[in-house]
Motif scaffolding. Structure first.
Motif, PDB file in Angstrom:
ATOM      1  N   GLU A  43       0.727  -1.104   0.130  1.00 18.82           N
ATOM      2  CA  GLU A  43       0.182  -0.018  -0.086  1.00 18.82           C
ATOM      3  C   GLU A  43       0.813   1.270   0.008  1.00 18.82           C
ATOM      4  OE1 GLU A  43      -3.504   2.235   2.894  1.00 18.82           O
ATOM      5  OE2 GLU A  43      -3.389  -0.023   2.564  1.00 18.82           O
ATOM      6  N   ALA A  44       2.009   1.264   0.640  1.00 20.86           N
ATOM      7  CA  ALA A  44       2.698   2.517   1.008  1.00 20.86           C
ATOM      8  C   ALA A  44       3.896   2.644  -0.445  1.00 20.86           C
ATOM      9  CB  ALA A  44       3.552   2.387   2.284  1.00 20.86           C
ATOM     10  N   GLN A  45       3.880   1.569  -1.073  1.00 29.05           N
ATOM     11  CA  GLN A  45       4.781   1.442  -2.225  1.00 29.05           C
ATOM     12  C   GLN A  45       6.175   1.724  -1.764  1.00 29.05           C
ATOM     13  OE1 GLN A  45       3.125   3.662  -5.566  1.00 29.05           O
ATOM     14  NE2 GLN A  45       1.245   2.437  -5.422  1.00 29.05           N
ATOM     15  N   ASP A  46       6.625   1.326  -0.548  1.00 26.74           N
ATOM     16  CA  ASP A  46       7.750   1.655  -0.295  1.00 26.74           C
ATOM     17  C   ASP A  46       9.070   0.260  -0.320  1.00 26.74           C
ATOM     18  OD1 ASP A  46       7.025   0.074   2.047  1.00 26.74           O
ATOM     19  OD2 ASP A  46       6.983   1.605   3.624  1.00 26.74           O
ATOM     20  N   SER A  47       8.550  -0.913  -0.801  1.00 26.70           N
ATOM     21  CA  SER A  47       9.576  -1.720  -1.352  1.00 26.70           C
ATOM     22  C   SER A  47       8.858  -2.155  -2.602  1.00 26.70           C
ATOM     23  CB  SER A  47       9.464  -2.716  -0.078  1.00 26.70           C
ATOM     24  OG  SER A  47       8.298  -3.449  -0.202  1.00 26.70           O
ATOM     25  N   VAL A  48       9.806  -2.863  -3.183  1.00 26.35           N
ATOM     26  CA  VAL A  48       9.434  -3.851  -4.351  1.00 26.35           C
ATOM     27  C   VAL A  48       9.755  -5.220  -4.108  1.00 26.35           C
ATOM     28  CG1 VAL A  48      10.182  -4.048  -6.728  1.00 26.35           C
ATOM     29  CG2 VAL A  48      10.393  -1.949  -5.867  1.00 26.35           C
ATOM     30  N   ILE A  49       8.559  -6.045  -4.526  1.00 21.15           N
ATOM     31  CA  ILE A  49       8.690  -7.535  -3.981  1.00 21.15           C
ATOM     32  C   ILE A  49       8.575  -8.156  -5.420  1.00 21.15           C
ATOM     33  CG2 ILE A  49       7.762  -9.395  -2.699  1.00 21.15           C
ATOM     34  CD1 ILE A  49       6.443  -7.018  -0.827  1.00 21.15           C
ATOM     35  N   PHE A  50       9.404  -9.413  -5.590  1.00 23.59           N
ATOM     36  CA  PHE A  50       8.941 -10.105  -6.690  1.00 23.59           C
ATOM     37  C   PHE A  50       8.835 -11.437  -6.314  1.00 23.59           C
ATOM     38  CE2 PHE A  50      12.317  -6.760  -8.477  1.00 23.59           C
ATOM     39  CZ  PHE A  50      11.281  -6.222  -9.356  1.00 23.59           C
ATOM     40  N   GLU A  55       4.949 -23.253 -13.047  1.00 21.48           N
ATOM     41  CA  GLU A  55       3.895 -23.185 -14.196  1.00 21.48           C
ATOM     42  C   GLU A  55       2.461 -23.324 -13.648  1.00 21.48           C
ATOM     43  OE1 GLU A  55       5.804 -27.435 -13.108  1.00 21.48           O
ATOM     44  OE2 GLU A  55       6.566 -25.405 -13.793  1.00 21.48           O
ATOM     45  N   THR A  56       2.189 -23.924 -12.463  1.00 29.68           N
ATOM     46  CA  THR A  56       1.008 -23.949 -11.992  1.00 29.68           C
ATOM     47  C   THR A  56       0.659 -22.850 -10.909  1.00 29.68           C
ATOM     48  OG1 THR A  56       1.550 -25.592 -10.107  1.00 29.68           O
ATOM     49  CG2 THR A  56       0.891 -26.460 -12.017  1.00 29.68           C
ATOM     50  N   SER A  57       1.674 -21.716 -10.952  1.00 24.54           N
ATOM     51  CA  SER A  57       1.466 -20.527 -10.115  1.00 24.54           C
ATOM     52  C   SER A  57       1.507 -21.046  -8.502  1.00 24.54           C
ATOM     53  CB  SER A  57      -0.094 -19.768 -10.324  1.00 24.54           C
ATOM     54  OG  SER A  57      -0.001 -19.668 -11.553  1.00 24.54           O
ATOM     55  N   GLU A  58       2.457 -22.093  -8.063  1.00 24.40           N
ATOM     56  CA  GLU A  58       2.671 -22.132  -6.971  1.00 24.40           C
ATOM     57  C   GLU A  58       3.993 -21.213  -6.510  1.00 24.40           C
ATOM     58  OE1 GLU A  58       4.466 -25.885  -4.118  1.00 24.40           O
ATOM     59  OE2 GLU A  58       4.226 -26.034  -6.393  1.00 24.40           O
ATOM     60  N   ALA A  59       3.760 -20.780  -5.479  1.00 24.72           N
ATOM     61  CA  ALA A  59       4.945 -19.967  -4.732  1.00 24.72           C
ATOM     62  C   ALA A  59       6.152 -20.592  -4.688  1.00 24.72           C
ATOM     63  CB  ALA A  59       4.576 -19.107  -3.716  1.00 24.72           C
ATOM     64  N   LEU A  60       7.274 -20.110  -5.348  1.00 23.72           N
ATOM     65  CA  LEU A  60       8.602 -20.720  -5.097  1.00 23.72           C
ATOM     66  C   LEU A  60       9.398 -19.874  -4.075  1.00 23.72           C
ATOM     67  CD1 LEU A  60       9.444 -21.744  -8.594  1.00 23.72           C
ATOM     68  CD2 LEU A  60       8.169 -23.053  -6.951  1.00 23.72           C
ATOM     69  N   GLY A  61       9.419 -18.448  -4.221  1.00 23.35           N
ATOM     70  CA  GLY A  61      10.426 -17.954  -3.216  1.00 23.35           C
ATOM     71  C   GLY A  61      10.003 -16.546  -3.809  1.00 23.35           C
ATOM     72  N   PHE A  62      10.746 -15.598  -2.702  1.00 22.60           N
ATOM     73  CA  PHE A  62      10.610 -14.276  -3.008  1.00 22.60           C
ATOM     74  C   PHE A  62      11.531 -13.136  -2.845  1.00 22.60           C
ATOM     75  CE2 PHE A  62      10.028 -14.115   1.441  1.00 22.60           C
ATOM     76  CZ  PHE A  62      10.296 -12.663   1.857  1.00 22.60           C
ATOM     77  N   VAL A  63      11.701 -12.187  -3.137  1.00 22.31           N
ATOM     78  CA  VAL A  63      13.045 -11.168  -2.946  1.00 22.31           C
ATOM     79  C   VAL A  63      12.159  -9.727  -2.655  1.00 22.31           C
ATOM     80  CG1 VAL A  63      13.357 -10.586  -5.134  1.00 22.31           C
ATOM     81  CG2 VAL A  63      15.071 -10.374  -3.292  1.00 22.31           C
ATOM     82  N   GLN A  64      12.535  -9.063  -1.666  1.00 25.20           N
ATOM     83  CA  GLN A  64      12.120  -7.621  -1.264  1.00 25.20           C
ATOM     84  C   GLN A  64      13.164  -6.713  -1.344  1.00 25.20           C
ATOM     85  OE1 GLN A  64       8.857  -5.895   1.526  1.00 25.20           O
ATOM     86  NE2 GLN A  64       9.860  -7.448   2.527  1.00 25.20           N
ATOM     87  N   LEU A  65      12.969  -5.500  -2.011  1.00 21.15           N
ATOM     88  CA  LEU A  65      14.047  -4.444  -2.296  1.00 21.15           C
ATOM     89  C   LEU A  65      13.488  -3.204  -1.434  1.00 21.15           C
ATOM     90  CD1 LEU A  65      14.688  -5.050  -5.943  1.00 21.15           C
ATOM     91  CD2 LEU A  65      15.980  -5.864  -4.255  1.00 21.15           C
ATOM     92  N   TYR A  66      14.278  -2.588  -1.009  1.00 18.97           N
ATOM     93  CA  TYR A  66      13.899  -1.359  -0.178  1.00 18.97           C
ATOM     94  C   TYR A  66      14.861  -0.217  -1.060  1.00 18.97           C
ATOM     95  CZ  TYR A  66      11.508  -3.568   3.566  1.00 18.97           C
ATOM     96  OH  TYR A  66      10.540  -4.286   4.135  1.00 18.97           O
ATOM     97  N   ASP A  82      15.418  -8.972   1.896  1.00 21.69           N
ATOM     98  CA  ASP A  82      14.695 -10.323   2.020  1.00 21.69           C
ATOM     99  C   ASP A  82      14.700 -11.237   0.824  1.00 21.69           C
ATOM    100  OD1 ASP A  82      13.809  -9.364   4.595  1.00 21.69           O
ATOM    101  OD2 ASP A  82      12.325  -8.433   3.323  1.00 21.69           O
ATOM    102  N   LEU A  83      15.353 -12.440   0.923  1.00 27.60           N
ATOM    103  CA  LEU A  83      15.435 -13.345   0.004  1.00 27.60           C
ATOM    104  C   LEU A  83      15.059 -14.685   0.450  1.00 27.60           C
ATOM    105  CD1 LEU A  83      15.895 -14.473  -3.068  1.00 27.60           C
ATOM    106  CD2 LEU A  83      18.222 -14.409  -2.439  1.00 27.60           C
ATOM    107  N   TYR A  84      14.080 -15.349   0.016  1.00 28.80           N
ATOM    108  CA  TYR A  84      13.571 -16.661   0.416  1.00 28.80           C
ATOM    109  C   TYR A  84      13.230 -17.779  -0.579  1.00 28.80           C
ATOM    110  CZ  TYR A  84      11.661 -20.295   3.641  1.00 28.80           C
ATOM    111  OH  TYR A  84      11.211 -21.464   4.194  1.00 28.80           O
ATOM    112  N   VAL A  85      13.517 -18.817  -0.304  1.00 30.27           N
ATOM    113  CA  VAL A  85      13.146 -19.852  -1.428  1.00 30.27           C
ATOM    114  C   VAL A  85      12.443 -20.939  -0.499  1.00 30.27           C
ATOM    115  CG1 VAL A  85      13.608 -21.502  -3.148  1.00 30.27           C
ATOM    116  CG2 VAL A  85      14.869 -19.329  -3.167  1.00 30.27           C
ATOM    117  N   ALA A  86      11.129 -21.366  -0.819  1.00 26.31           N
ATOM    118  CA  ALA A  86      10.540 -22.516   0.207  1.00 26.31           C
ATOM    119  C   ALA A  86      11.377 -23.808   0.048  1.00 26.31           C
ATOM    120  CB  ALA A  86       9.046 -22.661  -0.708  1.00 26.31           C
ATOM    121  N   GLU A  87      11.175 -24.515   1.131  1.00 22.94           N
ATOM    122  CA  GLU A  87      12.278 -25.587   1.195  1.00 22.94           C
ATOM    123  C   GLU A  87      11.997 -26.456   0.013  1.00 22.94           C
ATOM    124  OE1 GLU A  87      12.742 -27.577   4.950  1.00 22.94           O
ATOM    125  OE2 GLU A  87      12.050 -25.851   5.874  1.00 22.94           O
ATOM    126  N   ASN A  88      10.701 -26.912  -0.471  1.00 22.37           N
ATOM    127  CA  ASN A  88      10.408 -27.743  -1.372  1.00 22.37           C
ATOM    128  C   ASN A  88      10.916 -27.402  -2.770  1.00 22.37           C
ATOM    129  OD1 ASN A  88       8.475 -25.901  -1.774  1.00 22.37           O
ATOM    130  ND2 ASN A  88       6.937 -27.390  -2.245  1.00 22.37           N
TER     131      ASN A  88
END
Length: 148
Positions: A43-50, A55-66, A82-88
């Motif tokens: 909402e604040a648009q104070d970070s960028v998250i990828f 291929e089935t839109s299951e979340a694998l990992g994310f990264v957050q930039l400030y 922040d950088l995290y990849v799901a264990e599986n």
């Protein structure tokens, strides 16, 4: 694998990953607080998250930039906080793909640098970062003051 710029549509997927990320750093699970924190960033648009999805839109990992700036260079910088990849999803190139996406994004936003920090003991992460061109900074001593 696809990498998305996160919007409210992906909030739940990122909140689950963010909660797991915090647990990795020995914090108690609190999915509702994680959801609220990410929602506030969006909402604040104070970070960028990828978000990386399969291929089935299951979340694998994310990264957050400030965002930040270099006064001396008078240019934008990004803090990869922040950088995290799901264990599986580990050992499938997810973290590397996210880092490459960050590099492209930094170039597109005319950034001077992407900075990050990791635990001294996190050898796997340090090896990955160095293989992607990140260099350990030794020219400066960094200090932190906890606000009371």
């Amino acid at each position: 694998m696809k990498i998305l710029n996160v919007s409210n549509a992906e909030l739940e997927q990122v909140a689950v990953l963010f909660d797991a990320y915090r647990q990795f750093y020995e914090q108690s699970s609190d999915l509702e607080a994680a959801r609220l924190f990410i929602a506030m960033r969006l909402e604040a648009q104070d970070s960028v998250i990828f978000l990386a999805q399969n291929e089935t839109s299951e979340a694998l990992g994310f990264v957050q930039l400030y965002p930040s700036f270099s006064s001396v260079a008078m240019k934008r910088m990004w803090y990869l906080n922040d950088l995290y990849v799901a264990e599986n999803a580990r050992h499938q190139g997810v973290a590397r793909a996210l880092l490459k996406h960050v590099e492209t994004f930094a170039k597109e936003t005319n950034a001077l640098t992407v900075k990050l920090a990791t635990a001294v003991s996190n050898e796997k992460a340090k090896s990955l970062y160095e293989s992607e061109g990140y260099a350990k900074v030794t020219a400066f001593d960094h200090y932190t003051q906890r606000v009371k």
